[in-house]
Design a protein around this motif. Structure first.
Motif, PDB file in Angstrom:
ATOM      1  N   SER A 191       0.828  -1.211   0.000  1.00 40.39           N
ATOM      2  CA  SER A 191       0.000   0.000   0.000  1.00 40.39           C
ATOM      3  C   SER A 191       0.861   1.258   0.000  1.00 40.39           C
ATOM      4  CB  SER A 191      -0.914   0.015   1.235  1.00 40.39           C
ATOM      5  OG  SER A 191      -1.911  -0.975   1.122  1.00 40.39           O
ATOM      6  N   LEU A 192       1.922   1.242   0.810  1.00 38.93           N
ATOM      7  CA  LEU A 192       2.770   2.434   0.881  1.00 38.93           C
ATOM      8  C   LEU A 192       3.528   2.639  -0.436  1.00 38.93           C
ATOM      9  CD1 LEU A 192       4.142   2.292   4.551  1.00 38.93           C
ATOM     10  CD2 LEU A 192       2.161   3.521   3.655  1.00 38.93           C
ATOM     11  N   MET A 193       3.907   1.548  -1.083  1.00 41.28           N
ATOM     12  CA  MET A 193       4.536   1.674  -2.405  1.00 41.28           C
ATOM     13  C   MET A 193       3.537   2.270  -3.397  1.00 41.28           C
ATOM     14  SD  MET A 193       7.157   1.247  -4.408  1.00 41.28           S
ATOM     15  CE  MET A 193       6.778   2.452  -5.680  1.00 41.28           C
ATOM     16  N   ALA A 194       2.332   1.736  -3.396  1.00 39.31           N
ATOM     17  CA  ALA A 194       1.307   2.236  -4.332  1.00 39.31           C
ATOM     18  C   ALA A 194       1.012   3.712  -4.082  1.00 39.31           C
ATOM     19  CB  ALA A 194       0.034   1.405  -4.203  1.00 39.31           C
ATOM     20  N   ARG A 195       1.074   4.115  -2.821  1.00 38.76           N
ATOM     21  CA  ARG A 195       0.837   5.514  -2.469  1.00 38.76           C
ATOM     22  C   ARG A 195       1.820   6.449  -3.168  1.00 38.76           C
ATOM     23  NH1 ARG A 195      -1.463   8.745   1.701  1.00 38.76           N
ATOM     24  NH2 ARG A 195       0.208  10.056   2.464  1.00 38.76           N
ATOM     25  N   ARG A 196       3.044   5.990  -3.364  1.00 41.13           N
ATOM     26  CA  ARG A 196       4.043   6.799  -4.070  1.00 41.13           C
ATOM     27  C   ARG A 196       3.631   7.048  -5.524  1.00 41.13           C
ATOM     28  NH1 ARG A 196       5.499  10.021  -1.837  1.00 41.13           N
ATOM     29  NH2 ARG A 196       4.296   9.349  -0.034  1.00 41.13           N
ATOM     30  N   LEU A 197       2.824   6.172  -6.077  1.00 37.98           N
ATOM     31  CA  LEU A 197       2.423   6.322  -7.482  1.00 37.98           C
ATOM     32  C   LEU A 197       1.434   7.463  -7.661  1.00 37.98           C
ATOM     33  CD1 LEU A 197       1.891   2.559  -8.419  1.00 37.98           C
ATOM     34  CD2 LEU A 197       3.939   3.945  -8.782  1.00 37.98           C
TER      35      LEU A 197
ATOM     36  N   LEU B 181      10.713   5.478  -9.830  1.00 37.06           N
ATOM     37  CA  LEU B 181       9.370   5.254  -9.276  1.00 37.06           C
ATOM     38  C   LEU B 181       8.781   3.904  -9.663  1.00 37.06           C
ATOM     39  CD1 LEU B 181       6.928   6.433  -7.716  1.00 37.06           C
ATOM     40  CD2 LEU B 181       6.087   7.300  -9.919  1.00 37.06           C
ATOM     41  N   TYR B 244       8.699   7.427   1.157  1.00 33.64           N
ATOM     42  CA  TYR B 244       8.112   6.139   1.572  1.00 33.64           C
ATOM     43  C   TYR B 244       8.385   5.898   3.056  1.00 33.64           C
ATOM     44  CZ  TYR B 244       7.420   1.011   1.446  1.00 33.64           C
ATOM     45  OH  TYR B 244       7.015  -0.273   1.683  1.00 33.64           O
ATOM     46  N   GLY B 273      -4.714   5.748   0.108  1.00 35.67           N
ATOM     47  CA  GLY B 273      -3.737   6.317  -0.827  1.00 35.67           C
ATOM     48  C   GLY B 273      -3.157   5.235  -1.727  1.00 35.67           C
ATOM     49  N   GLY B 274      -2.957   4.058  -1.162  1.00 39.12           N
ATOM     50  CA  GLY B 274      -2.485   2.928  -1.954  1.00 39.12           C
ATOM     51  C   GLY B 274      -3.501   2.524  -3.010  1.00 39.12           C
ATOM     52  N   VAL B 278      -2.434   2.536  -7.017  1.00 40.57           N
ATOM     53  CA  VAL B 278      -2.459   1.338  -7.872  1.00 40.57           C
ATOM     54  C   VAL B 278      -3.487   1.517  -8.988  1.00 40.57           C
ATOM     55  CG1 VAL B 278      -4.145  -0.064  -6.595  1.00 40.57           C
ATOM     56  CG2 VAL B 278      -2.257  -1.168  -7.786  1.00 40.57           C
TER      57      VAL B 278
END
Lengths: 360, 360
Positions: A191-197, B181, B244, B273-274, B278
């Protein structure tokens, strides 16, 4: 196996994905299933769907299976223990210690409660998403505790075996630590990775390949459900996340000056540690060295995959796993078949003779 | 399109996966390909494999494609620029700014160098892993810079189009931020997650499902290659990892006291947010709302998938994506077909009539 056998009736409380699947699976074995749900609409759907019947006056369930969201699981279990003083009660919540502690704290009769957790699920929810085979071949943890004898809890074993799952015994603590590692922490990391997107330029996102898609797939999960799960298993999740954060801090430090003595070695060690970790995952998926991939080019139109699978079947080779890879706009896709190594050479030869283009 | 056309010869330096694939793809279009590699063994294999020919006295390549590991890319480019003063030189390294900076710093003739990066790859390396269609439909970034005119670099465009890839223009800075990213940070996140599995109890790892497998799949990548990539793109990777880490710190704090005011809301916001992030990934994979999954039960033996695909083809439905799910020891697997929503109802009906068990 205990000498108490599951004969029913079984009362299933909560008819979402898990509850309706339990009902369907038991009905398929001819067991009388009583359904209950806070929503009369959901209950009606589940009954129509064949997952069981509505409650009736004088029902005396042998076993109660509580399949409600984690936040209300202990409340519902306590109520069921009171309502059915002869019944064994289990639940399917994905966190076990918190539920037991809450029940103990409120003085519930835990001598008739044994928690459990089927490691099964799918992306869709609701009664219509249930299926009789949801648990087939999946692990189902029984969280034994001191307050109940193994013999008394035997009907829970029967439930699990009747549904085709594989019984795994653990203490509540072992269970919660295990799911923190293999489910809850990966969810947070993803989830935290996806948040960066969220802040990524569209041109950057257009370069995305399978790697980032895999890492972020579970980030599409329901936040409301996951707040409950993570909230109920906060300590084990926090411990692992903290160790993860320490690794991450070291990684960020090393990236601050990659030419400093030892920096590259540290990065390489962290990455090699990842190699070791992923190599420990058992089973067919992921890095599985039991099978070899064979990549075949297929046109992106009806019948092509059918023909490929027909041909592979004719050749007599079993497809252990399969993955389709193709880019938007590309006229061809790449079908990756995972097969046993012994069959690779002959499969490639025979598929080539049939006109298939083998891409690897 | 520039007026210079790619006619060859094209010199490919480094015959690993990417180099041999470039050679095979160009050979398939009848272009003269000269191969070079520091390893005579690899070079011999690549020549035998049909990826091109060995160098000969008096070779005058029109274009040089440098396909060597990131750490030595700038060195090799500089040497090629000197050796072939008429040639345009490109490379396929996954980081672009560092290479250009190194070349500029050493006074190389960057008026004949234009970096590029195909977003393509696979798990295996070496010349035998190459395939002519590796780049088909994949994005291929051209990292334009002030030192070279678009017209002069036109043969690089031709190379990309000849190999079936989709040309994407970016500055080196844009490229490096984008791959940080969508590739480099996901790699780190996945590796560090997988590292946590090293200490996991075997009983915990046995509970692993598809989620943790997806999150950690790329953690199986080669550490030595990734040290080079991350080292050459340290600043953009570090920036994203730091953001992150800040999210992660907030998450860990919130888990420290989930009953504190706002803690659960903060967790839910991070997870939501995730969801948003995604959802921004384009394409067929991941969360793709263009297609609907239909889950069919199949026996785990030869011919079953063939029959299923045959039947779906007969019904006239195109399978957009496919995923196989099964547990070790389970007699059945679940085949998840992704199809256009309009076809779902009739497909389910027709498959059911043919005796297939539809599981969702």
């Amino acid at each position: 196996m205990a000498d108490s056998r599951l004969t029913g009736p079984v009362r299933v409380v909560g008819v979402g994905l898990l509850g309706s699947s339990v009902g369907l699976g038991l009905r398929a074995r001819g067991i009388d299933v009583i359904l209950a749900d806070a929503s009369p609409t959901h209950l009606g759907i589940a009954v129509d769907y064949g997952a069981g019947r509505a409650p009736a006056e004088g029902d005396e369930p042998q076993l109660v299976v509580v399949c409600v969201p984690p936040d209300v699981t202990a409340d519902v279990i306590a109520a069921e223990l009171e309502a059915y003083p002869e019944a064994i009660v289990t639940d399917v919540a994905s966190v076990k210690l918190r539920v037991l502690d809450e029940l103990t704290a409120r003085g519930a009769d835990v001598s008739r409660y044994i928690g459990s957790h089927p490691l099964a699920g799918r992306e869709r929810g609701g009664p219509m998403s249930g299926r009789a085979d949801l648990f087939a071949g999946r692990p189902w943890v029984v969280a034994a505790h001191d307050g109940i004898s193994y013999r008394r809890g035997g009907v829970v074993d029967d439930l699990i075996l009747d549904l085709g799952a594989t019984l795994v015994e653990m203490t509540p603590e072992q269970h919660d630590a295990a799911v923190a590692l293999i489910s809850h922490v990966p969810q947070v990391v993803s989830s935290l990775m996806a948040r960066r997107l969220v802040d990524g330029a569209p041109s950057a996102l257009n370069l995305a390949g399978q790697g980032v898609r895999d890492v972020t797939r579970v980030a599409a999960s329901d936040p409301q459900l996951w707040v409950q799960i993570l909230g109920a298993n906060a300590a084990p999740v926090r411990d692992i996340l903290t160790a993860y954060r320490d690794d991450l801090d070291r990684f960020i430090d090393a990236l601050g000056d990659v030419d400093a003595p030892g920096a590259r070695r540290r990065i390489a060690e962290e990455l090699a540690g990842g190699n070791s970790g992923v190599g420990r995952l058992p089973g067919k998926h992921g890095v599985d060295r039991r099978f070899t991939p064979v990549v075949v080019m297929v046109d992106d139109r009806p019948g092509q995959l059918a023909q490929l699978f027909q041909d592979v079947g004719d050749i007599g080779v079993n497809i252990e796993d399969f993955r389709m890879e193709h880019s938007p706009g590309a006229p061809v896709g790449l079908a990756e078949l995972a097969i046993v190594p012994e069959a690779v050479e002959s499969l490639i030869e025979e598929l080539s003779q049939r006109g298939w283009r083998i891409a690897g």
